[in-house]
Scaffold this active site. Structure first.
Site, PDB file in Angstrom:
ATOM      1  CE  LYS A 179      56.302  53.156  34.832  1.00 48.17           C
ATOM      2  NZ  LYS A 179      56.210  52.657  33.433  1.00 48.17           N
ATOM      3  CD  GLU A 254      41.508  52.796  38.760  1.00 49.44           C
ATOM      4  OE1 GLU A 254      41.126  51.605  38.855  1.00 49.44           O
ATOM      5  OE2 GLU A 254      41.811  53.321  37.687  1.00 49.44           O
ATOM      6  CB  CYS A 288      40.182  48.967  36.006  1.00 50.81           C
ATOM      7  SG  CYS A 288      39.877  50.742  35.950  1.00 50.81           S
ATOM      8  CD  GLU A 387      41.259  43.766  36.525  1.00 51.67           C
ATOM      9  OE1 GLU A 387      40.628  44.817  36.315  1.00 51.67           O
ATOM     10  OE2 GLU A 387      42.353  43.736  37.113  1.00 51.67           O
TER      11      GLU A 387
END
Length: 480
Positions: A179, A254, A288, A387
């Site tokens: 997906k 992750e 990231c 973040e």
């Protein structure tokens, strides 16, 4: 085909890829794909349903015994043909990523198209090697493929993140249902065009586009999916872990990062700052592993801020197809608004604006945020802890190495980082103290064979190289 000039209809895809065929979805619902540099619609893809997931998982389950029993050399040959077919599409991939993500074409060519080809090539070589076996006393310890893998991938590196999951899973002998992100699904379709051309066995790898709450949840909760491999936000990773835990299924996650770039007093400051700024702004900060906290020794702090401001000034936002553009838009209006909120909060918290900010000039349309730098950022502030996932850099001073390490480790994340020093042994000593999955010392080059993953809330498991293949295996002990 020049995708920069193609009308949006040419980028519309109507089918799923299940069991080796392009098939009609179970619903006529679609998801629009936007060009974030213009706000215009590029095309649309099917909005998958749980019924589509059921069909894809059934196809993967049926294909699993044969693929698992395929000799490693033959699996490697399939991946080699896939690499050839994908490499032939490198230009089309770069242009598609530039349109649906907004990455500048140079970056899209070098990183978004080039990096996954490098990773896939490394997997071709590793796949040819039989899985390691070990004799422990009277036991033969073997590795076997885990089974059907549900791969859920993000929008920021729409091909690399797919290849980093699909290639090692296939190399291990697993079958896959993918997906891709609903924000950047068109690149995944190019991969499956290559899958078709390469002639991979039916059902070995399947594609179901759709949203996370519908297709992602159905895949993560599916009783016939043995392992869910996800890259994305920590919040979504937590949800996927819960869904998998309900049926005692494995996950590989992750997730987010808030990486520190530690510049010691004796470092080559111009180089450390230039590389650090480039890393923080790569892909418009939508990475990231981005080094979004720059930690600088107090003795060189003022000098570093001047260098940072000069470096950031060279990142011109604009049209991804303009060669002068070094910073593309953010992927969506919602993402741009979220990043602007972080900038506003940092200003309210008293951080000192060094470059960019809410009043910086921007292109008249598109989801752009100016490259922005804050100084005197408190290590406990929201800007240093959360973040941002945009082109925003926090610069933080430190007095000595111990304080630098303490600030760097003062995070719920632990994905990446960097250390700079004229003394390579001193830099290595600091790198060993950082609680993070990978650290670059003095600009160390990316290694596609090294393990990639994080500590703490940055995730579980590892990708890339032989470590990535092992993630898709189970251990068995055979007593003799």
């Amino acid at each position: 085909m020049d995708l920069a000039a193609a009308p949006p209809a040419l980028l519309t895809r109507r089918h799923l890829h299940v069991g080796g065929d392009w098939i009609d979805p179970s619903s006529g619902d679609t998801t629009a794909v936007e060009n974030p540099a213009t706000g215009e619609t590029l095309g649309e893809v099917p909005a998958g349903t749980p019924a589509d997931v059921d069909r894809a998982v059934a196809a993967a389950r049926a294909a699993f015994p044969g693929w698992a029993a395929t000799a490693p050399a033959d699996r490697a040959a399939h991946l080699d043909r896939l690499h050839t077919a994908l490499a032939a599409r490198a230009d089309e991939i770069a242009r598609t990523v530039a349109r649906e993500l907004g990455a500048p074409l140079k970056l899209a060519t070098r990183v978004q198209a080039g990096l996954p080809l490098t990773v896939l090539r490394s997997m071709v070589d590793l796949a040819a090697r039989p899985a390691a076996e070990q004799v422990v006393g009277n036991s033969l310890v073997v590795r076997e493929p885990v089974g059907v893998v549900g791969a859920i991938t993000p929008w920021n590196y729409p091909l690399h993140q797919v290849v980093a999951k699909v290639a090692p899973a296939l190399a291990a002998g697993c079958t896959v249902v993918l997906k891709p992100s609903e924000l950047t699904p068109l690149t995944a379709y190019l991969l499956f065009d290559a899958v078709t051309e390469a002639g991979l066995p039916p059902g070995v790898v399947n594609l179901v586009p759709g949203t996370g709450p519908v297709v992602g949840e159905a895949l993560a909760a599916h009783p016939d999916v043995d392992l869910v491999s996800f890259t994305g936000s920590t919040a979504t990773g937590r949800r996927i872990a819960h869904l998998a835990a309900d049926r005692i299924a494995r996950v590989a996650l992750e997730l987010g990062g808030k990486s520190a770039n530690v510049i010691l007093a004796d470092a080559d400051l111009p180089t450390a700052v230039k590389v650090g700024v480039g890393n923080a702004l790569l892909n418009s900060g939508q990475t990231c592993t981005a080094w979004t906290r720059m930690l600088v020794h107090r003795d060189r702090y003022a000098e570093a801020l001047d260098l940072v401001a000069a470096a950031v000034a060279g990142y011109r936002p604009g049209d991804p197809f303009d060669p002068a553009t070094r910073l593309g838009p953010l992927v969506s209006a919602a993402q741009a608004q979220r990043v602007r909120g972080h900038v506003d909060r940092a200003l309210a918290d008293g951080a000192r604006l060094v470059a960019g900010g809410p009043d910086a000039p921007l292109p008249p349309r598109g989801h752009f945020v100016a490259p922005t730098v804050f100084a005197d950022v408190h290590p406990d502030s929201a800007l240093a802890q959360e973040e941002v996932f945009g082109p925003v850099l926090a610069v933080i001073p430190f007095a000595d190495t111990d304080e630098a390490v303490a600030i760097a480790n003062n995070s719920r994340y632990g994905l990446a980082g960097a250390v700079w020093s004229a003394d390579s042994d001193a830099a290595l000593a600091v790198a060993r103290r950082l609680r993070t999955g990978q650290v670059d010392v003095n600009g160390g080059a990316f290694n596609p064979l090294a393990p990639f993953g994080g500590y703490k809330q940055s995730g579980l498991g590892r990708e890339l190289g032989g470590y990535g293949i092992e993630e898709f295996t189970e251990l068995k002990a055979i007593q003799r």
